[in-house]
Design an enzyme around this catalytic site. Structure first.
Site, PDB file in Angstrom:
ATOM      1  N   GLY B 138      12.554  35.350  43.392  1.00 21.15           N
ATOM      2  CA  GLY B 138      12.314  34.758  44.711  1.00 21.15           C
ATOM      3  C   GLY B 138      11.874  35.766  45.754  1.00 21.15           C
ATOM      4  O   GLY B 138      11.105  35.442  46.667  1.00 21.15           O
ATOM      5  N   ASP B 155      19.496  29.107  48.331  1.00 17.60           N
ATOM      6  CA  ASP B 155      20.654  28.564  47.619  1.00 17.60           C
ATOM      7  C   ASP B 155      21.093  29.608  46.609  1.00 17.60           C
ATOM      8  O   ASP B 155      20.879  29.473  45.413  1.00 17.60           O
ATOM      9  CB  ASP B 155      20.235  27.251  46.946  1.00 17.60           C
ATOM     10  N   ASP B 158      26.877  34.463  45.250  1.00 22.50           N
ATOM     11  CA  ASP B 158      27.486  35.416  46.169  1.00 22.50           C
ATOM     12  C   ASP B 158      26.639  36.696  46.272  1.00 22.50           C
ATOM     13  O   ASP B 158      25.872  37.002  45.358  1.00 22.50           O
ATOM     14  CB  ASP B 158      28.900  35.787  45.686  1.00 22.50           C
TER      15      ASP B 158
END
Lengths: 278, 278
Positions: B138, B155, B158
């Site tokens: 990404g 999205d 952690d």
């Protein structure tokens, strides 16, 4: 080797809290009462192995169970807390200028003894001039005081052990009678995720007694199931009519007047539970 | 003897989940990927021993990370999800009539493989005509697509392991550039109780980039720390201007338009963290 408090909530789920120190541990007539120092959450009151109050997050529960009904009532003067022996709800109630008297009726004097010694953050309220600490059975106390209170807060532990009667129909009926004709009642109703049957049962019972019944929510880290429910029954005042009313500003860590407006918004899955006819 | 998934969140706190069955377990290039059957929460995606998604509560997170930014934008057409490999956020985004294209960029093809096989509840979106499943990094994908999206949803897992770059300043800057001139960005920001330093850091970074920055909350049972934060940066649209705007009615389990209004109400202790100048 660390001491672990293992909170067992179902066969599928438990929480482990590391205990740095056990400060108090006694068996009372009602339950095992302990004060421990949790590594993550600081000092905590633990009853029958379940965390009730920790110094790091008690403010969420104590502010939300108190200020929402007290600000729904336009001018509450006499407040009764059933349970709440740590004193946190009484501490919050005493902040309201209109409130003249806070009666806190805790059944277990060992809880009072332990909190007075080890949890000054909440038990500070015991010596507040507005607050009366009463160590009696709340079920009987409610029967003995009809038509007395503006707001009654049921600050109970889970519906097992000494608190089980505080979730029963007879008790709710007597609470109704102990309220004045424009009184408001609130109780903690456990987790919206884990205890939906209980939420529904309490809601249905309260709805039959009071013309105005509302469920509201808050999130307390040490209460498992995570979205915690509170059920409020009101004889006259609707919180929606009080959304934009002028209200006293309080020193609080969680509650504010935006939270008052927001806490009644319920997720769809909870609305479905409350509205179902099962 | 039951298999226990012990989620270790600090030296003072861990969660035990009983595992009825391990359905999938593989080491990918990025992490340990597993699908297990939890006794309490049903099937779950677990990455590096941390629960990401369970069939019983995924709806809270997936609806809240998606519908709040998508309803803040008056007519979003192109949506990018970074991470979100389970497909739940894409499933929700595709429900919006105005949305024409949902690009879901998940770095780990093992996550896609596992969810396609074992989590149809969320991975159903992979085959939706509006949804493109892209298995790329990404961080690079964002750089390659400037001025393209109406809404970008981060999205992520952690901020450890493969997601660590997704909480960095350079990444946020490139996300800003990948948005159209009236675009909106949202990211999950961990727990308001446990990770206040992170929330503050993300808030400060986003505030410097976007004229409108809001934190909102929701509670997901399997995310520890309990009150979960989402940070939204918006180039033009303010959610407060959209409170009473007409919005499409959606089939949802958690989200509704009252929740949209309520989720921006922050407890005092969080406001203090966000407003502090440390």
């Amino acid at each position: 080797m660390p001491i672990i408090l293992n909170e067992h909530h179902s066969s599928g789920f438990s929480l482990n809290w590391t205990v740095d120190k056990v400060l108090y541990q006694q068996k009372s007539d009602f339950q095992q009462v302990a004060i421990v120092e949790l590594q993550e959450m600081g000092r905590a009151l633990v009853l029958d192995n379940i965390i009730q109050v920790t110094v790091k997050d008690e403010f969420v529960y104590n502010e939300m169970i108190t200020h929402v009904p007290l600000f729904t009532h336009p001018a509450p003067e006499k407040v009764l807390i059933i349970g709440g022996g740590d004193g946190g709800a009484a501490r919050e109630a005493a902040k309201h200028e209109s409130v003249k008297q806070v009666d806190m009726c805790e059944i277990d004097e060992k809880v009072i003894e332990a909190c007075r010694e080890y949890l000054p953050e909440t038990s500070v309220s015991y010596d507040h001039p507005k607050v009366n600490v009463i160590t009696k059975d709340g079920v009987q106390f409610i029967k003995d005081n009809p038509n007395t209170y503006d707001v009654i807060i049921i600050d109970s532990s889970d519906p097992i052990g000494p608190a089980v009667e505080l979730f029963g129909k007879d008790f709710y009926h007597n609470v109704y009678n102990a309220l004045k004709e424009d009184g408001i009642f609130v109780c903690q109703s456990e987790s919206l995720f884990l205890h939906q049957n209980l939420i529904k049962k309490v809601y249905d019972t309260i709805s039959k007694l009071y013309p105005i019944t509302k469920v509201y929510t808050a999130t307390t880290p040490t209460y498992p199931g995570f979205l915690w429910g509170y059920t409020m029954g009101s004889k006259k005042y609707d919180p929606y009519d009080r959304m934009d009313a002028e209200k006293q500003d309080l020193q609080t860590k969680y509650y504010n007047h935006d939270i008052f407006k927001a806490c009644f918004a319920l997720p769809n899955f909870i609305k479905e539970v409350l509205e179902s006819n099962k």
